[in-house]
Design a protein around this motif. Structure first.
Motif, PDB file in Angstrom:
ATOM      1  N   PRO A   1     -38.870   2.700 -56.387  1.00  0.00           N
ATOM      2  CA  PRO A   1     -39.210   1.391 -56.967  1.00  0.00           C
ATOM      3  C   PRO A   1     -40.012   0.521 -55.999  1.00  0.00           C
ATOM      4  CG  PRO A   1     -36.901   1.915 -57.357  1.00  0.00           C
ATOM      5  CD  PRO A   1     -37.426   2.950 -56.418  1.00  0.00           C
ATOM      6  N   PHE A   2     -39.704   0.616 -54.710  1.00  0.00           N
ATOM      7  CA  PHE A   2     -40.423  -0.156 -53.688  1.00  0.00           C
ATOM      8  C   PHE A   2     -41.901   0.238 -53.648  1.00  0.00           C
ATOM      9  CE2 PHE A   2     -41.775   0.090 -49.117  1.00  0.00           C
ATOM     10  CZ  PHE A   2     -42.072  -1.264 -48.961  1.00  0.00           C
ATOM     11  N   TYR A   3     -42.183   1.537 -53.586  1.00  0.00           N
ATOM     12  CA  TYR A   3     -43.569   2.002 -53.539  1.00  0.00           C
ATOM     13  C   TYR A   3     -44.362   1.515 -54.756  1.00  0.00           C
ATOM     14  CZ  TYR A   3     -41.832   5.425 -50.098  1.00  0.00           C
ATOM     15  OH  TYR A   3     -41.256   6.037 -49.014  1.00  0.00           O
ATOM     16  N   LEU A   4     -43.755   1.645 -55.922  1.00  0.00           N
ATOM     17  CA  LEU A   4     -44.463   1.286 -57.155  1.00  0.00           C
ATOM     18  C   LEU A   4     -44.678  -0.228 -57.254  1.00  0.00           C
ATOM     19  CD1 LEU A   4     -42.696   3.711 -59.673  1.00  0.00           C
ATOM     20  CD2 LEU A   4     -44.900   4.017 -58.537  1.00  0.00           C
ATOM     21  N   GLU A   5     -43.674  -1.004 -56.803  1.00  0.00           N
ATOM     22  CA  GLU A   5     -43.778  -2.456 -56.928  1.00  0.00           C
ATOM     23  C   GLU A   5     -44.845  -3.046 -56.010  1.00  0.00           C
ATOM     24  OE1 GLU A   5     -40.888  -6.266 -56.199  1.00  0.00           O
ATOM     25  OE2 GLU A   5     -40.090  -4.628 -57.427  1.00  0.00           O
ATOM     26  N   ILE A   6     -45.063  -2.438 -54.845  1.00  0.00           N
ATOM     27  CA  ILE A   6     -46.072  -3.011 -53.947  1.00  0.00           C
ATOM     28  C   ILE A   6     -47.478  -2.465 -54.232  1.00  0.00           C
ATOM     29  CG2 ILE A   6     -44.398  -3.478 -52.132  1.00  0.00           C
ATOM     30  CD1 ILE A   6     -45.416  -1.100 -50.582  1.00  0.00           C
ATOM     31  N   GLY A   7     -47.608  -1.679 -55.311  1.00  0.00           N
ATOM     32  CA  GLY A   7     -48.948  -1.351 -55.795  1.00  0.00           C
ATOM     33  C   GLY A   7     -49.420   0.074 -55.684  1.00  0.00           C
ATOM     34  N   PHE A   8     -48.591   1.001 -55.189  1.00  0.00           N
ATOM     35  CA  PHE A   8     -49.028   2.387 -55.116  1.00  0.00           C
ATOM     36  C   PHE A   8     -48.887   3.053 -56.485  1.00  0.00           C
ATOM     37  CE2 PHE A   8     -47.601   1.536 -50.717  1.00  0.00           C
ATOM     38  CZ  PHE A   8     -48.791   1.831 -50.057  1.00  0.00           C
ATOM     39  N   SER A   9     -49.783   3.954 -56.801  1.00  0.00           N
ATOM     40  CA  SER A   9     -49.681   4.698 -58.059  1.00  0.00           C
ATOM     41  C   SER A   9     -48.708   5.864 -57.872  1.00  0.00           C
ATOM     42  CB  SER A   9     -51.052   5.241 -58.471  1.00  0.00           C
ATOM     43  OG  SER A   9     -51.480   6.260 -57.572  1.00  0.00           O
TER      44      SER A   9
END
Length: 425
Positions: free
Chosen positions: A257-265
């Motif tokens: 969830p952290f990776y996706l929330e800060i903008g990574f696909s």
């Protein structure tokens, strides 16, 4: 004096090289592969099959319960300490039986219709996890009894790496195969792959049986717990097992969830995790195993625990950096590398804390505790991250490493001789 030190150093290096390339290490790796292969056959691969077949989500969710044997395996572990199948020995006999039954169960699982026979599918999946957990019990006992004390770290790292490769073959490999052949065929292939485990067991040597092994079922059930809790540091050992990797575990529960929330696909995360994460874990495990040979288990636990905490703090740095692909690669690589080293020392520590008379039961008890932080400590992590934000969340996870390292002080060989005592058992 210098000449003697040089000779001693050369001899030590020679012994280390011999340990690294010994048959015992090959066996540890192959047995790890055999234990890792069945795990995802009843989790992600089975879920994919059921979803593809049109089974409803509620039923798919309930199938998580077939994994219970992995957490309850200490309940029947005493059987493997008490009884011996004489044809192949105390450990290899049980191991061969578990592997053959596991092959049959995996092949049978592929023949069941997920839509028309969900209850039968659940029963056969439960058999797979039961025989898989039984194999785990005996493999853990075998590794503890076959390897010398100074080899436990390297042997554990090779076992863990073999385990991960087995999981990769069953999970990713199984899904890729399922795009080209039926799921029934995939399960038959996976069952056939277990022949690697059978051949390894047939060719491996039987460990020397320790004196004083249980002669009755009562001794096999009661004595391991009496023996363990008579130790002055028994409760501290349990506390250490619970806390050593808890911060790392909490952070890992929220990384996606952290990776996706800060903008990574999802593609970026998957590619970086596959390219850097998996191989960093494998290399970390190997490096950790070699370092344990040089430093010993206690010093390695200190060093690797500290590196694990620093790697967790790296997520906080990434939270400040935001969408940086190079930052993502660096954080994933370092976290997986340090985690691979920490796991090698962690598993070796648990093995060193078992009495060879009751290896199967005591190791099954300790390894069952490993799963508790993954379930209980990870449960509230989402609420914590929402409440304090990503930067503070990962700082908290970093600080939670402190109790485990503080408890580790109690196991200092200079302080109470615990590790020396355990190795003498």
């Amino acid at each position: 004096m210098d000449s003697k030190q040089s000779e001693g150093s050369e001899r030590s290096m020679h012994e280390m090289v011999r340990s690294i390339f010994s048959v015992r290490m090959v066996v540890a790796f192959a047995m790890g592969f055999a234990c890792g292969l069945p795990l995802l056959l009843t989790i992600s691969l089975l879920q994919a099959w059921m979803s593809d077949a049109g089974v409803d989500l509620g039923t798919i969710g309930l199938f998580a319960l077939v994994g219970l044997p992995y957490t309850l395996k200490f309940l029947w572990a005493p059987i493997f300490d008490r009884f011996t199948l004489k044809l192949f020995g105390r450990r290899r006999g049980w191991l061969l039986l578990a592997q053959l039954l596991l092959m049959v169960a995996i092949a049978t699982l592929g023949m069941v219709n997920p839509v028309e026979q969900p209850w039968l599918l659940a029963f056969v999946a439960l058999l797979v996890t039961f025989f898989s957990a039984s194999q785990d019990i005996v493999v853990d006992a075998y590794r503890r009894e076959d390897l010398r004390d100074e080899e436990l770290g390297l042997g554990s790292s090779l076992y863990v790496n073999g385990y991960r490769i087995g999981m990769l073959l069953a999970g990713s490999g199984g899904l890729i195969l399922a795009d080209h052949v039926s799921f029934q065929t995939v399960y038959l292939i996976m069952a056939a792959t277990m022949l690697i485990a059978v051949v390894t067991t047939l060719l491996a040597r039987e460990p020397v049986e320790a004196e004083g092994t249980p002669k009755t079922l009562r001794e096999a059930v009661i004595d391991p717990f009496v023996d363990y809790f008579q130790r002055p540091e028994a409760l501290w050992i349990l506390a250490f097992i619970l806390f050593y990797k808890v911060g790392d575990t909490m952070a890992s529960a929220m990384t996606m969830p952290f990776y996706l929330e800060i903008g990574f696909s999802k593609t970026e995360v998957g590619a970086v995790a596959k390219l850097f994460g998996f191989w960093a874990t494998i290399i970390g495990g190997l490096v950790g195993g070699v370092m344990i040979l040089r430093l010993g288990i206690f010093r390695s636990l200190w060093l690797f625990g500290f590196l694990q905490a620093i790697s967790t703090a790296g997520f906080s740095v990434l939270a400040l950096m935001g969408n940086s692909l190079s930052g993502l690669a660096a954080v994933i690589a370092f976290e997986n590398f340090s985690g691979g080293m920490g796991t090698a020392a962690y598993v070796a520590f648990m093995a060193s804390m078992t009495n060879k008379r009751f290896t199967a039961t005591q190791y099954a008890l300790l390894s069952s505790l490993m799963g508790i932080p993954r379930v209980i400590a990870s449960a509230p992590t989402g609420y914590l991250a929402e409440g304090v934000g990503w930067f503070s969340f990962f700082i908290v996870c970093t600080l939670i490493a402190i109790p485990g390292l503080w408890i580790l002080r109690r196991f200092s060989p200079e302080r109470n001789g615990l590790m020396v005592e355990a190795r003498a058992l």
